[in-house]
Motif scaffolding. Structure first.
Motif, PDB file in Angstrom:
ATOM      1  N   GLY A  94       0.826  -1.202   0.000  1.00 24.64           N
ATOM      2  CA  GLY A  94       0.000   0.000   0.000  1.00 24.64           C
ATOM      3  C   GLY A  94       0.860   1.251   0.000  1.00 24.64           C
ATOM      4  N   ALA A  95       0.236   2.323  -0.277  1.00 25.47           N
ATOM      5  CA  ALA A  95       0.944   3.597  -0.254  1.00 25.47           C
ATOM      6  C   ALA A  95       1.338   3.922   1.183  1.00 25.47           C
ATOM      7  N   PRO A  96       2.432   4.581   1.376  1.00 28.42           N
ATOM      8  CA  PRO A  96       2.823   4.954   2.735  1.00 28.42           C
ATOM      9  C   PRO A  96       1.752   5.833   3.383  1.00 28.42           C
ATOM     10  N   GLN A  97       1.477   5.520   4.656  1.00 25.67           N
ATOM     11  CA  GLN A  97       0.484   6.274   5.419  1.00 25.67           C
ATOM     12  C   GLN A  97       1.206   7.170   6.422  1.00 25.67           C
ATOM     13  N   PRO A  98       0.731   8.373   6.594  1.00 19.97           N
ATOM     14  CA  PRO A  98       1.358   9.226   7.616  1.00 19.97           C
ATOM     15  C   PRO A  98       1.017   8.708   9.012  1.00 19.97           C
ATOM     16  N   ILE A  99       1.971   8.807   9.918  1.00 18.39           N
ATOM     17  CA  ILE A  99       1.792   8.332  11.287  1.00 18.39           C
ATOM     18  C   ILE A  99       1.213   9.472  12.113  1.00 18.39           C
ATOM     19  N   ALA A 118       7.695  -2.440  17.957  1.00 14.56           N
ATOM     20  CA  ALA A 118       8.609  -1.390  18.406  1.00 14.56           C
ATOM     21  C   ALA A 118       9.647  -1.145  17.332  1.00 14.56           C
ATOM     22  N   GLY A 119      10.140   0.051  17.240  1.00 12.77           N
ATOM     23  CA  GLY A 119      11.171   0.383  16.265  1.00 12.77           C
ATOM     24  C   GLY A 119      10.581   0.543  14.877  1.00 12.77           C
ATOM     25  N   ASN A 120      11.351   0.164  13.859  1.00 11.72           N
ATOM     26  CA  ASN A 120      10.905   0.330  12.479  1.00 11.72           C
ATOM     27  C   ASN A 120      10.069  -0.826  11.977  1.00 11.72           C
ATOM     28  N   ALA A 121      10.101  -2.008  12.622  1.00 13.04           N
ATOM     29  CA  ALA A 121       9.339  -3.174  12.177  1.00 13.04           C
ATOM     30  C   ALA A 121       8.073  -3.291  13.010  1.00 13.04           C
ATOM     31  N   THR A 122       6.926  -3.200  12.344  1.00 15.34           N
ATOM     32  CA  THR A 122       5.630  -3.323  13.031  1.00 15.34           C
ATOM     33  C   THR A 122       4.723  -4.224  12.216  1.00 15.34           C
ATOM     34  N   LEU A 123       3.574  -4.593  12.808  1.00 15.12           N
ATOM     35  CA  LEU A 123       2.561  -5.398  12.133  1.00 15.12           C
ATOM     36  C   LEU A 123       1.256  -4.628  12.138  1.00 15.12           C
ATOM     37  N   ASP A 124       0.492  -4.743  11.032  1.00 14.70           N
ATOM     38  CA  ASP A 124      -0.822  -4.094  11.018  1.00 14.70           C
ATOM     39  C   ASP A 124      -1.868  -5.059  11.565  1.00 14.70           C
ATOM     40  N   ALA A 125      -3.118  -4.702  11.543  1.00 13.94           N
ATOM     41  CA  ALA A 125      -4.200  -5.521  12.102  1.00 13.94           C
ATOM     42  C   ALA A 125      -4.355  -6.831  11.332  1.00 13.94           C
ATOM     43  N   ASN A 126      -3.965  -6.917  10.037  1.00 14.92           N
ATOM     44  CA  ASN A 126      -4.064  -8.142   9.237  1.00 14.92           C
ATOM     45  C   ASN A 126      -2.837  -9.027   9.376  1.00 14.92           C
ATOM     46  N   GLY A 127      -1.830  -8.617  10.122  1.00 17.95           N
ATOM     47  CA  GLY A 127      -0.623  -9.410  10.320  1.00 17.95           C
ATOM     48  C   GLY A 127       0.457  -9.164   9.278  1.00 17.95           C
ATOM     49  N   ARG A 128       0.265  -8.189   8.397  1.00 14.28           N
ATOM     50  CA  ARG A 128       1.283  -7.877   7.397  1.00 14.28           C
ATOM     51  C   ARG A 128       2.435  -7.119   8.048  1.00 14.28           C
ATOM     52  N   ILE A 129       3.617  -7.309   7.508  1.00 13.50           N
ATOM     53  CA  ILE A 129       4.789  -6.607   8.014  1.00 13.50           C
ATOM     54  C   ILE A 129       4.767  -5.182   7.481  1.00 13.50           C
ATOM     55  N   CYS A 130       4.976  -4.246   8.380  1.00 14.02           N
ATOM     56  CA  CYS A 130       4.994  -2.838   8.015  1.00 14.02           C
ATOM     57  C   CYS A 130       6.337  -2.245   8.406  1.00 14.02           C
ATOM     58  N   HIS A 131       6.769  -1.299   7.632  1.00 11.23           N
ATOM     59  CA  HIS A 131       8.063  -0.660   7.867  1.00 11.23           C
ATOM     60  C   HIS A 131       7.839   0.820   8.123  1.00 11.23           C
ATOM     61  N   ARG A 132       8.374   1.287   9.209  1.00  3.89           N
ATOM     62  CA  ARG A 132       8.238   2.694   9.568  1.00  3.89           C
ATOM     63  C   ARG A 132       9.458   3.456   9.096  1.00  3.89           C
ATOM     64  N   ASN A 133       9.230   4.532   8.370  1.00  2.00           N
ATOM     65  CA  ASN A 133      10.309   5.357   7.860  1.00  2.00           C
ATOM     66  C   ASN A 133       9.982   6.809   8.180  1.00  2.00           C
ATOM     67  N   GLY A 134      10.544   7.269   9.253  1.00  3.98           N
ATOM     68  CA  GLY A 134      10.304   8.638   9.668  1.00  3.98           C
ATOM     69  C   GLY A 134       8.849   8.869  10.057  1.00  3.98           C
ATOM     70  N   ALA A 135       8.145   9.775   9.357  1.00  2.00           N
ATOM     71  CA  ALA A 135       6.756  10.093   9.679  1.00  2.00           C
ATOM     72  C   ALA A 135       5.778   9.269   8.859  1.00  2.00           C
ATOM     73  N   PHE A 136       6.238   8.248   8.138  1.00  2.00           N
ATOM     74  CA  PHE A 136       5.351   7.413   7.319  1.00  2.00           C
ATOM     75  C   PHE A 136       5.532   5.954   7.686  1.00  2.00           C
ATOM     76  N   ILE A 137       4.507   5.136   7.390  1.00  2.00           N
ATOM     77  CA  ILE A 137       4.547   3.704   7.586  1.00  2.00           C
ATOM     78  C   ILE A 137       3.961   3.050   6.345  1.00  2.00           C
ATOM     79  N   GLN A 138       4.595   1.947   5.866  1.00  2.00           N
ATOM     80  CA  GLN A 138       4.156   1.248   4.670  1.00  2.00           C
ATOM     81  C   GLN A 138       4.130  -0.232   4.958  1.00  2.00           C
ATOM     82  N   CYS A 139       3.010  -0.905   4.617  1.00  2.00           N
ATOM     83  CA  CYS A 139       2.833  -2.346   4.871  1.00  2.00           C
ATOM     84  C   CYS A 139       3.053  -3.132   3.561  1.00  2.00           C
ATOM     85  N   PHE A 140       3.641  -4.304   3.685  1.00  2.00           N
ATOM     86  CA  PHE A 140       3.930  -5.151   2.525  1.00  2.00           C
ATOM     87  C   PHE A 140       3.146  -6.432   2.582  1.00  2.00           C
TER      88      PHE A 140
END
Length: 140
Positions: A94-99, A118-140
């Protein structure tokens, strides 16, 4: 120079003829030589030089060459494999979402969705891996 060019082929022919004549006398000269033996004090040297090779123990005979074919390999058994069921389409990232706000357990984006971790590696509600980069987060 011209006489040299004419002389070289003549010398070559003379050497060939002389070599052929000397080769004809060589077998007779070998019969006069003793059979080769190793020096008993030094096995890396011959006892008498020059010498002739020892006669063969048995006369050589001709043998027809037989080249056999390699045995055929049996074909491996064919195991029928059932086709795999169609797999679900892999979602594109998905497109990066602002935090919006973060705490010790994770972050929330501007729409209110929770990203746990915690940190740059997070999970969304569906269990997908998300990466935090500054003020944005993007799930893969």
């Amino acid at each position: 120079m011209k006489t040299m060019i004419k002389t070289i082929p003549a010398l070559a022919c003379a050497m060939l003829l002389a070599g052929g004549h000397a080769g004809a006398q060589e077998p007779a000269a070998l019969d006069d030589l003793p059979v080769c033996q190793l020096d008993p004090r030094d096995s890396g040297k011959l006892a008498v030089e020059p010498c002739r090779p020892a006669p063969p123990v048995q006369p050589r005979r001709s043998v027809a060459q037989v080249i056999g074919r390699m045995p055929g390999q049996p074909a491996p058994p064919i195991i029928p494999i059932a086709p795999l069921p169609p797999s679900p389409a892999v979602p594109m990232p998905g497109a990066p979402q602002p935090i919006g706000a973060c705490d010790t357990g994770g972050c929330r984006d501007a729409a209110g969705a929770r990203y746990n971790g915690a940190g740059n590696a997070t999970l969304d509600a569906n269990g997908r891996i998300c990466h935090r980069n500054g003020a944005f987060i993007q799930c893969f």
